[in-house]
Design a protein around this motif. Structure first.
Motif, mmCIF file in Angstrom:
data_model
loop_
_atom_site.group_PDB
_atom_site.id
_atom_site.type_symbol
_atom_site.label_atom_id
_atom_site.label_comp_id
_atom_site.label_asym_id
_atom_site.label_seq_id
_atom_site.Cartn_x
_atom_site.Cartn_y
_atom_site.Cartn_z
ATOM 1 N N VAL A 45 -23.766 30.178 -55.752
ATOM 2 C CA VAL A 45 -22.691 30.756 -56.556
ATOM 3 C C VAL A 45 -21.642 29.690 -56.892
ATOM 4 C CG1 VAL A 45 -20.793 32.411 -56.490
ATOM 5 C CG2 VAL A 45 -23.034 33.099 -55.724
ATOM 6 N N TYR A 48 -22.847 27.515 -59.889
ATOM 7 C CA TYR A 48 -23.501 28.377 -60.880
ATOM 8 C C TYR A 48 -23.659 27.667 -62.224
ATOM 9 C CZ TYR A 48 -24.338 32.373 -63.900
ATOM 10 O OH TYR A 48 -24.862 33.219 -64.815
ATOM 11 N N GLU A 49 -22.585 27.062 -62.722
ATOM 12 C CA GLU A 49 -22.642 26.395 -64.026
ATOM 13 C C GLU A 49 -23.609 25.209 -64.010
ATOM 14 O OE1 GLU A 49 -21.205 27.211 -66.912
ATOM 15 O OE2 GLU A 49 -20.425 29.041 -65.978
ATOM 16 N N GLY A 52 -27.145 26.522 -63.821
ATOM 17 C CA GLY A 52 -27.522 27.151 -65.090
ATOM 18 C C GLY A 52 -27.867 26.125 -66.151
#
Length: 83
Positions: A45, A48-49, A52
């Motif tokens: 978490v 996350y970026e 991704g």
């Protein structure tokens, strides 16, 4: 009197300490697995970026179909629409 009451309740073959030691050992192992799972998902978490963009690089790119118009063109179109 109290000591004799407690000693009469206890069964001779039943020991609490080994049972609690067994429970403590297995509960500690399951708790360690649970905390490790929480640590792994928590770190996912936090990043996350980055994850991704690493897993889906095509979603982060935009294909330009028409080049951007200069501001004079926008101004001229706005003045023509609203004199």
């Amino acid at each position: 009197m109290r000591l004799s009451l407690i000693s009469s309740i206890r069964r001779p073959g039943f020991r609490v300490r080994p049972l609690l030691g067994f429970w403590h050992r297995w509960f500690g192992l399951f708790a360690a697995l649970w905390l490790a799972l929480m640590a792994i998902t928590g770190s996912a978490v936090v990043y996350y970026e980055e994850l991704g963009s690493w897993l889906n690089p095509d979603l982060r790119q935009v294909e330009v179909i028409n080049p951007a118009l200069p501001p004079e063109t926008w101004l001229g179109a706005a003045k023509a629409e609203y004199p």
